[in-house]
Enzyme design. Structure first.
Site, PDB file in Angstrom:
ATOM      1  N   ASP B 105      -7.967 -20.036  51.264  1.00  0.00           N
ATOM      2  CA  ASP B 105      -8.895 -19.145  50.554  1.00  0.00           C
ATOM      3  C   ASP B 105      -9.877 -20.177  49.402  1.00  0.00           C
ATOM      4  O   ASP B 105      -9.060 -20.358  48.607  1.00  0.00           O
ATOM      5  CB  ASP B 105      -8.313 -17.886  49.959  1.00  0.00           C
ATOM      6  CG  ASP B 105      -9.629 -16.824  49.918  1.00  0.00           C
ATOM      7  OD1 ASP B 105     -10.649 -16.933  50.614  1.00  0.00           O
ATOM      8  OD2 ASP B 105      -9.202 -16.002  49.177  1.00  0.00           O
ATOM      9  N   TYR B 107     -13.133 -20.404  46.938  1.00  0.00           N
ATOM     10  CA  TYR B 107     -13.758 -19.794  45.858  1.00  0.00           C
ATOM     11  C   TYR B 107     -15.279 -20.115  45.565  1.00  0.00           C
ATOM     12  O   TYR B 107     -15.583 -20.517  44.569  1.00  0.00           O
ATOM     13  CB  TYR B 107     -12.894 -19.870  44.601  1.00  0.00           C
ATOM     14  CG  TYR B 107     -12.982 -19.207  43.238  1.00  0.00           C
ATOM     15  CD1 TYR B 107     -12.823 -17.695  43.360  1.00  0.00           C
ATOM     16  CD2 TYR B 107     -13.066 -19.718  41.998  1.00  0.00           C
ATOM     17  CE1 TYR B 107     -12.941 -16.661  42.339  1.00  0.00           C
ATOM     18  CE2 TYR B 107     -13.136 -18.948  40.902  1.00  0.00           C
ATOM     19  CZ  TYR B 107     -12.912 -17.405  41.068  1.00  0.00           C
ATOM     20  OH  TYR B 107     -12.767 -16.814  40.113  1.00  0.00           O
ATOM     21  N   HIS B 112     -19.570 -14.685  42.255  1.00  0.00           N
ATOM     22  CA  HIS B 112     -18.559 -14.094  42.135  1.00  0.00           C
ATOM     23  C   HIS B 112     -17.409 -14.627  41.006  1.00  0.00           C
ATOM     24  O   HIS B 112     -17.051 -14.239  40.234  1.00  0.00           O
ATOM     25  CB  HIS B 112     -17.619 -14.056  43.443  1.00  0.00           C
ATOM     26  CG  HIS B 112     -16.234 -13.653  43.502  1.00  0.00           C
ATOM     27  ND1 HIS B 112     -15.690 -12.273  43.282  1.00  0.00           N
ATOM     28  CD2 HIS B 112     -15.114 -14.419  43.596  1.00  0.00           C
ATOM     29  CE1 HIS B 112     -14.503 -12.136  43.266  1.00  0.00           C
ATOM     30  NE2 HIS B 112     -14.177 -13.404  43.509  1.00  0.00           N
ATOM     31  N   ARG B 121     -12.453 -13.728  31.025  1.00  0.00           N
ATOM     32  CA  ARG B 121     -12.364 -14.491  30.069  1.00  0.00           C
ATOM     33  C   ARG B 121     -13.724 -14.405  29.221  1.00  0.00           C
ATOM     34  O   ARG B 121     -14.782 -15.151  28.950  1.00  0.00           O
ATOM     35  CB  ARG B 121     -12.175 -16.101  30.528  1.00  0.00           C
ATOM     36  CG  ARG B 121     -10.743 -16.376  31.003  1.00  0.00           C
ATOM     37  CD  ARG B 121     -10.885 -17.920  31.513  1.00  0.00           C
ATOM     38  NE  ARG B 121     -11.869 -18.197  32.299  1.00  0.00           N
ATOM     39  CZ  ARG B 121     -12.114 -18.051  33.735  1.00  0.00           C
ATOM     40  NH1 ARG B 121     -10.854 -17.662  34.440  1.00  0.00           N
ATOM     41  NH2 ARG B 121     -12.991 -18.178  34.708  1.00  0.00           N
ATOM     42  N   GLU B 177     -12.729  -7.743  49.565  1.00  0.00           N
ATOM     43  CA  GLU B 177     -13.353  -9.106  49.295  1.00  0.00           C
ATOM     44  C   GLU B 177     -14.067  -9.497  50.523  1.00  0.00           C
ATOM     45  O   GLU B 177     -13.620  -9.822  51.477  1.00  0.00           O
ATOM     46  CB  GLU B 177     -12.391 -10.254  48.907  1.00  0.00           C
ATOM     47  CG  GLU B 177     -11.795 -10.003  47.263  1.00  0.00           C
ATOM     48  CD  GLU B 177     -11.213 -11.432  46.811  1.00  0.00           C
ATOM     49  OE1 GLU B 177     -11.048 -12.184  47.475  1.00  0.00           O
ATOM     50  OE2 GLU B 177     -11.343 -11.379  45.730  1.00  0.00           O
ATOM     51  N   ASP B 211     -10.677  -9.992  52.669  1.00  0.00           N
ATOM     52  CA  ASP B 211      -9.332 -10.644  51.823  1.00  0.00           C
ATOM     53  C   ASP B 211      -9.029  -9.343  50.822  1.00  0.00           C
ATOM     54  O   ASP B 211      -9.067  -9.700  49.689  1.00  0.00           O
ATOM     55  CB  ASP B 211      -9.647 -11.935  51.156  1.00  0.00           C
ATOM     56  CG  ASP B 211      -8.233 -12.345  50.657  1.00  0.00           C
ATOM     57  OD1 ASP B 211      -7.175 -12.155  51.075  1.00  0.00           O
ATOM     58  OD2 ASP B 211      -8.154 -13.150  49.591  1.00  0.00           O
ATOM     59  N   GLN B 218      -2.451  -8.657  40.865  1.00  0.00           N
ATOM     60  CA  GLN B 218      -3.129  -9.867  40.983  1.00  0.00           C
ATOM     61  C   GLN B 218      -3.287 -10.388  39.525  1.00  0.00           C
ATOM     62  O   GLN B 218      -2.803 -11.437  39.163  1.00  0.00           O
ATOM     63  CB  GLN B 218      -4.363 -10.109  41.558  1.00  0.00           C
ATOM     64  CG  GLN B 218      -5.001 -11.443  41.554  1.00  0.00           C
ATOM     65  CD  GLN B 218      -6.498 -11.308  42.351  1.00  0.00           C
ATOM     66  OE1 GLN B 218      -6.982 -10.312  42.783  1.00  0.00           O
ATOM     67  NE2 GLN B 218      -7.229 -12.741  42.102  1.00  0.00           N
ATOM     68  N   TYR B 222      -0.961 -13.811  38.302  1.00  0.00           N
ATOM     69  CA  TYR B 222      -1.609 -14.916  38.800  1.00  0.00           C
ATOM     70  C   TYR B 222      -1.453 -16.189  37.794  1.00  0.00           C
ATOM     71  O   TYR B 222      -2.084 -17.435  38.215  1.00  0.00           O
ATOM     72  CB  TYR B 222      -3.136 -14.777  39.013  1.00  0.00           C
ATOM     73  CG  TYR B 222      -4.091 -14.838  37.909  1.00  0.00           C
ATOM     74  CD1 TYR B 222      -4.154 -13.998  36.996  1.00  0.00           C
ATOM     75  CD2 TYR B 222      -5.005 -15.975  38.137  1.00  0.00           C
ATOM     76  CE1 TYR B 222      -5.076 -14.143  36.148  1.00  0.00           C
ATOM     77  CE2 TYR B 222      -5.997 -15.886  37.251  1.00  0.00           C
ATOM     78  CZ  TYR B 222      -5.969 -15.079  36.212  1.00  0.00           C
ATOM     79  OH  TYR B 222      -6.941 -15.129  35.143  1.00  0.00           O
ATOM     80  N   THR B 327     -15.007 -14.874  48.023  1.00  0.00           N
ATOM     81  CA  THR B 327     -15.873 -13.486  47.914  1.00  0.00           C
ATOM     82  C   THR B 327     -17.399 -14.117  47.849  1.00  0.00           C
ATOM     83  O   THR B 327     -17.638 -14.884  46.880  1.00  0.00           O
ATOM     84  CB  THR B 327     -15.487 -12.675  46.596  1.00  0.00           C
ATOM     85  OG1 THR B 327     -14.164 -12.349  46.756  1.00  0.00           O
ATOM     86  CG2 THR B 327     -16.504 -11.328  46.796  1.00  0.00           C
TER      87      THR B 327
END
Lengths: 390, 390
Positions: B105, B107, B112, B121, B177, B211, B218, B222, B327
Site C-alpha cells: 500500500d 501513500y 490525503h 501532528r 479508503e 482498504d 491504527q 502504528y 487514499t
C-alpha cells in the site's frame, strides 16, 4: 527437522535431517514404511513442505514416532536400505522449505526495542507507550524470503547524505537481524480470531531467520508507515524447520509482563522457549568470530501471544506463513542481535582478528546464525541460516 | 475488463464484462475463436486470472482485438451462439480475480497525506520530509484481500479509552479508503530493479480498492512500525480488472514534482491517469449518498514511479501482486477519500438524508466506489467495489 532437498537432477522432495545425513522421506514412503499411517507418498514429493504441514500435528506425531522407531535401527529391513535412503547433506541442494503466503515481523525482543529507542529517540522513554500492551508488528515482504546460503545483494536506495539531503546509492549500513521464524501450520478463517491458549496448535515449527536490514534506507523512509525498502531486498530462512513439539523440553516462563496484558493475551501456561542462539561473522580473510550470544527467552511476548494478537481483529493466517519474532537481543552488549546495537549505531566499531573493524557489514562478509535447545541432557539443534554479502 | 465468475455450480472461469453481460471466455476459446492466437483454453478455465495475466501484454492485445472484432457483431457464427456464451451478470457469483502474492500500500495521495498530517501532528509540517522524495509505502496483508461484495466484519482490537488507557473492543472508528489497485502483470527477478520508463509493462491492470481501516486501532498501534491490525482485517478488491492499455485515452501529466525526484524516479512521459472516482454510502434506511468525488490525477506519484521505487533495492514483484495507491483525496472537502478526512477526524459529522449523522461507519452501512475515465467521447468504466459492514 524437515526441509526440501534435491540432488542429481531429481526433483525436490521432503527430507529429515539426521546428523550429517538427510533421510529421503519420499523414498521411505515409497518403500511402504508409512503405509500404516495412510499417508500418500506424494505428500513427500513436493517442492515445499506446505502439503506435509497440512497433514496436521497429530499425523506429524505419527510420522515422527515411526521415524524414531526406524532410526533406532531395530528394523532389519530398514537397515538394509540405509545407503539408498540416506544422502549425505554435502551432496544436496536445499530449497526454500515453504511457500510463504504472508510474512509478518514482530518486535518482541524488548532489549532490542529499548536499544533502538535509546538510539533514535535519545530524549524520550526508550519504549513507546504501546510496547508492553501488545506485540507490535508490521507486515513484511514474502516474495524476497530466500533459503539459507542464497547470496545477499547489497541494496541501493535513498538515504540522507552528509548535508542532510537524500542521495541514492548502495546502502552503507547493511545489517543482520537475529530472529526466529514461526511457520504457520494451520489456517484460521477470516474473521475468526485464534485464542491465545490454542495458538500453539497453529505453529508447525520454528527456524532461524535473518531479516537483513539497510539501516540508512530504513531510517529515511520509515516514518510514518514503517520499514519498506530497508527490509524487502531479502530475508534468509533456514532450510530446516524444527517442529514445535520438539522444543517442548525447553519450555520456560517468559519475562514477567507488567502491566498485565489485556485478557486476550493472558496465557494459562509458560509459553516461552529457552533456545540459545549465536551470530557468527566469517570475514573474507577466513576468520570466524562469534559476535553475539543470546537466548529466545529474552523475547517479551510469547509465540502464542503473537498469534493471538495477529488474529484478534479477524486476520486469517495460512499454512506456510512466516511470523518472525523481531530481533532477539539479551540485556548485555555481547548479546545484541544486530550490528546496529553491537556497534552502538556505528559509534563502537567491532574489532576483528584480521585487524579490520565493522560497524556494518562489508562486502564478502558471511553471517551465520546457529541455535539450539539444551536441557536435562537433551539437545535439539535448529538449522543454521547463512548468507554472504555480494 | 476481466474477472473470474461462476454460475450453476460450474467451476470458476475467466469472463469479460460487456455491459450487463459476461462473456464466457472459456467457452469462446473452446468454440475455437482463439485458435489463431494459439492460446490454450485452459488459460480461461482457472479460478484466478494469474495464468491469463502470465500470457503477457502482446497476447492480451491479440485477445482484445479478437474480442472487439467478435463483439462488433459482424461474425455471423458468433452471433448465433450468443445465448450460449453470454451470461447475465445478475446470475453469477464473482470471485477474487487474482491470487495475490504480496500486497503493498502506497501513500501517494498527497492531499490525503497532508490532511492526515495536519490532524495527527497539528504543530508540525503536514508532510514528513521524505514525502516529496519517494513514494512512501508499507507492506499490507495479502491473505485478507476479499472480492467486492464480501461482508466486512467490524474488527475488535486495542485502542486508547477515554482515560488514555488501552481497552479492548469493537472498533468505534471504522473507515474506508478510496484507492486504486495495480495488478502486477510480469515478474522481475530478485535483485533486478525495474527502470521507471519500463514500469508500466509490469502492470496488467487497474481496479478500485477499498482498504478498510480501523482508525482507533491504527492510531494506538502504528508507532514505530506502521499499520497492522488497523488494516489487516479486510481489504476489498473489485471483481473486475481493467487492463492498463484501456486507460491510455486518459493519460495526463501528474502534479509538478518539486523538488525534482532522484534520477531513478524521473520519467520521460506523462504517467498519470485522469480517472473520476466517487464514494457512495448506502445506509440501512435505503438512502444512497455520494459523499466524495475525486480523481486519480491527484496522486502525487505515478504508477510507474511506485514500481520503480518498490524494486530499486532489488525487491521482486510477482504476477498477481497488488500495489495500491493509498487514499486518493482531492484538494477540497467534498473530494476526500476517507471518513477520517471527510469528518475532520470526527469533529464534523456528515449529515445524511435519513437525519442520521456519520463520523465513521455504522453497522449496516454499505460503501460503494465507482470509477471511470472519460475523454473525447470515450468512456471506460472501472468495476465497482462494494462492502457492507456487519
Amino acid at each position: 527437522m524437515y526441509g526440501i532437498f534435491s540432488y542429481d537432477n531429481a526433483p525436490p522432495r521432503v527430507g529429515l535431517k539426521h546428523g550429517s545425513q538427510i533421510l529421503d522421506l519420499e523414498l521411505v514412503s515409497l518403500l511402504g514404511y508409512f503405509d500404516e499411517l495412510a499417508i500418500d507418498s506424494t505428500v513427500f514429493a513436493q517442492p515445499t513442505l506446505n502439503t506435509f504441514i497440512g497433514l496436521g500435528k497429530s499425523r506429524h506425531r505419527l510420522v515422527r514416532e515411526r521415524l524414531d522407531e526406524l532410526l533406532r535401527g531395530e528394523n532389519t529391513e530398514f537397515s538394509k536400505v540405509h545407503d539408498q535412503i540416506f544422502i549425505n547433506a554435502s551432496r544436496v541442494t536445499m530449497h526454500l522449505p515453504v511457500q510463504v503466503g504472508d510474512y509478518t515481523d514482530f518486535y518482541a525482543g524488548i532489549h532490542h526495542a529499548e536499544n533502538v529507542g535509546r538510539m533514535f529517540r535519545p530524549d524520550a522513554e526508550p519504549l513507546l507507550p504501546n510496547y508492553r500492551h501488545m506485540p507490535v508488528a508490521y507486515h513484511g515482504r514474502a516474495s524476497s524470503i530466500v533459503v539459507s546460503e542464497t547470496p545477499i545483494q547489497r541494496p541501493s536506495g535513498q538515504y540522507l547524505g552528509p548535508d542532510n539531503q537524500p542521495v541514492f546509492g548502495p546502502s552503507t549500513a547493511l545489517d543482520f537481524e537475529l530472529e526466529l521464524a514461526l511457520i504457520v501450520g494451520k489456517s484460521n478463517p477470516l474473521g475468526e480470531p485464534i485464542p491465545v491458549d490454542e495458538a500453539e496448535d497453529f505453529i508447525f515449527g520454528v527456524a532461524l531467520f535473518n531479516d537483513w536490514s539497510a539501516r540508512d534506507i530504513q531510517r529515511w523512509e520509515y516514518q510514518p508507515l514503517g520499514p519498506f525498502l530497508g527490509k524487502n531486498f531479502a530475508s534468509s530462512l533456514s532450510a530446516w524447520i524444527v517442529p514445535l513439539d520438539e522444543l517442548e523440553p525447553f519450555r520456560v516462563a517468559g519475562p514477567h509482563q507488567t502491566p498485565t496484558p489485556l485478557p486476550y493475551l493472558q496465557q494459562s501456561k509458560p509459553a516461552h522457549f529457552s533456545l540459545d542462539m549465536e551470530v557468527v561473522l566469517h570475514t573474507k580473510t577466513g576468520d570466524e568470530v562469534i559476535i553475539s550470544r543470546t537466548n529466545a527467552q529474552y523475547l517479551y511476548w510469547s509465540f502464542a501471544q503473537m498469534i493471538a494478537h495477529h488474529t484478534v481483529g479477524g486476520c486469517n493466517l495460512n499454512i506456510g506463513d512466516v511470523l518472525a519474532t523481531g530481533t532477539i537481543s539479551g540485556d548485555t552488549p555481547g548479546s545484541y542481535g544486530s550490528l546496529l546495537e553491537l556497534s552502538g549505531n556505528g559509534t563502537r566499531p567491532l574489532h576483528l582478528p584480521d585487524a579490520t573493524t565493522r560497524t556494518f557489514l562489508a562486502d564478502g562478509d558471511r553471517v551465520t546464525f546457529r541455535g539450539w535447545g539444551f536441557s536435562d541432557g537433551i539437545r535439539v539443534d535448529l538449522g543454521d541460516v547463512s548468507g554472504t554479502i555480494r
